[in-house]
Design an enzyme around this catalytic site. Structure first.
Site, short mmCIF file in Angstrom:
data_model
loop_
_atom_site.label_atom_id
_atom_site.label_comp_id
_atom_site.label_asym_id
_atom_site.label_seq_id
_atom_site.Cartn_x
_atom_site.Cartn_y
_atom_site.Cartn_z
N LYS A 152 -19.43 41.32 -14.38
CA LYS A 152 -19.80 39.55 -14.92
C LYS A 152 -20.53 39.37 -13.38
O LYS A 152 -20.92 40.43 -12.58
CB LYS A 152 -18.41 39.44 -13.94
CG LYS A 152 -17.40 39.57 -15.15
CD LYS A 152 -15.90 38.92 -14.41
CE LYS A 152 -14.50 39.04 -15.07
NZ LYS A 152 -13.56 38.41 -14.81
N ARG A 157 -0.96 34.84 -17.96
CA ARG A 157 -0.84 33.39 -18.82
C ARG A 157 -0.77 32.65 -19.96
O ARG A 157 0.35 33.23 -20.21
CB ARG A 157 -2.17 32.58 -18.58
CG ARG A 157 -2.25 31.95 -17.09
CD ARG A 157 -3.73 31.61 -16.40
NE ARG A 157 -4.76 32.74 -16.40
CZ ARG A 157 -5.85 32.90 -16.45
NH1 ARG A 157 -7.03 32.37 -15.71
NH2 ARG A 157 -6.34 34.70 -17.07
N HIS A 163 -3.93 31.88 -8.38
CA HIS A 163 -4.16 33.33 -7.77
C HIS A 163 -3.41 33.03 -6.71
O HIS A 163 -1.68 34.64 -5.95
CB HIS A 163 -4.97 33.86 -7.39
CG HIS A 163 -5.86 33.67 -8.78
ND1 HIS A 163 -7.24 33.55 -8.47
CD2 HIS A 163 -6.24 34.85 -9.73
CE1 HIS A 163 -8.35 33.82 -9.67
NE2 HIS A 163 -7.38 34.60 -10.29
N SER A 186 -10.42 30.31 -13.58
CA SER A 186 -11.28 30.93 -12.40
C SER A 186 -13.06 30.07 -13.09
O SER A 186 -14.04 29.76 -12.38
CB SER A 186 -12.44 32.37 -11.64
OG SER A 186 -11.18 32.68 -11.06
P1 ADP Z 1 -10.28 39.79 -13.49
O1 ADP Z 1 -11.44 39.56 -13.28
O2 ADP Z 1 -9.16 40.96 -13.07
O3 ADP Z 1 -10.20 39.02 -15.47
P2 ADP Z 1 -9.24 37.71 -12.48
O4 ADP Z 1 -9.33 37.18 -11.11
O5 ADP Z 1 -9.21 36.57 -13.00
O6 ADP Z 1 -9.12 39.20 -12.95
O7 ADP Z 1 -7.89 37.15 -11.94
C1 ADP Z 1 -6.52 38.41 -11.65
C2 ADP Z 1 -5.78 37.87 -11.53
O8 ADP Z 1 -4.59 36.70 -12.09
C3 ADP Z 1 -4.64 38.73 -13.18
O9 ADP Z 1 -4.25 38.99 -13.88
C4 ADP Z 1 -5.08 36.98 -13.75
O10 ADP Z 1 -4.48 37.33 -15.34
C5 ADP Z 1 -4.42 35.83 -12.52
N1 ADP Z 1 -4.19 35.08 -12.98
C6 ADP Z 1 -5.65 34.31 -12.96
N2 ADP Z 1 -4.96 32.82 -12.93
C7 ADP Z 1 -3.78 32.51 -13.30
C8 ADP Z 1 -3.28 31.58 -13.59
N3 ADP Z 1 -3.18 30.40 -13.62
N4 ADP Z 1 -2.06 31.93 -13.28
C9 ADP Z 1 -1.24 32.92 -13.38
N5 ADP Z 1 -2.32 34.16 -13.31
C10 ADP Z 1 -3.04 34.02 -12.66
#
Ligand code: ADP
Length: 163
Positions: A41, A91, A17, A129
């Site tokens: 969630k 990703r 992130h 996450s």
């Molecule tokens: P959500 O709960 O909205 O799915 P997340 O909190 O998991 O989102 O992630 C927020 C954003 O960061 C999303 O666009 C997700 O695709 C991106 N993201 C999460 N992990 C990575 C990573 N390792 N590399 C690039 N982008 C990531």
């Protein structure tokens, strides 16, 4: 002023992130990291904890603001912040399907707001996450995958539990 929004649940924020925030911050004058509460969630960290962890992780990026006020439709939130750009990280292919649909819903709701994607940094392409929470639960090595403050917070969280 060009304002962009990086929305997510960030439970917890990872180096994947932070890498996206660093790169996204260069595309806009101000980047708002919006911490969303997803009713579907069950979160490990509370909204306040997630906000604090992000704040500690983005202190080195000058034009980033962390906001916890994101509820309801993202598009309404973006408009309320005068933002025209939603920035998401991408990703693997599995992200694409979900992001594609979300981006089209946003476009349907407001044609003036663009969703922009930044490709993951190769180093963090496997970091999620969910994976981090699992690793932390079983005392796996977190170094290099999450900011130091997040690592400490995860260790404290799981030390509290008897799982
Ligand atoms: P959500 O709960 O909205 O799915 P997340 O909190 O998991 O989102 O992630 C927020 C954003 O960061 C999303 O666009 C997700 O695709 C991106 N993201 C999460 N992990 C990575 C990573 N390792 N590399 C690039 N982008 C990531």
């Amino acid at each position: 002023m060009r304002i962009g929004i990086c929305p997510g649940s960030f439970d917890p924020v990872t180096n994947g992130h932070v890498d996206i925030f660093e790169r996204a911050s260069k595309l806009v004058d101000k980047l708002i990291v919006a911490v969303l509460t997803n009713p579907n969630k069950h979160n490990l960290f509370t909204q306040e904890e997630r906000v604090e962890l992000i704040k500690a992780s983005v202190a080195h990026i000058p034009n980033v603001e962390v906001d916890d006020g994101a509820s309801g439709l993202l598009i309404d939130y973006a408009k309320s912040k005068n933002s025209f750009m939603i920035i998401r990280g991408l990703r693997a292919l599995s992200d694409f399907e979900y992001e594609f649909q979300r981006a089209l819903f946003s476009k349907y709701l407001d044609d003036d707001i663009e969703t922009v994607f930044i490709m993951t940094n190769n180093k963090y392409s496997f970091v999620s996450s969910t994976g981090i929470r699992e690793l932390a639960r079983f005392q796996g090595r977190l170094d290099g995958l999450v900011p130091e403050t997040v690592k400490k917070a995860l260790e404290a969280k799981f030390a509290d539990r008897s799982e």
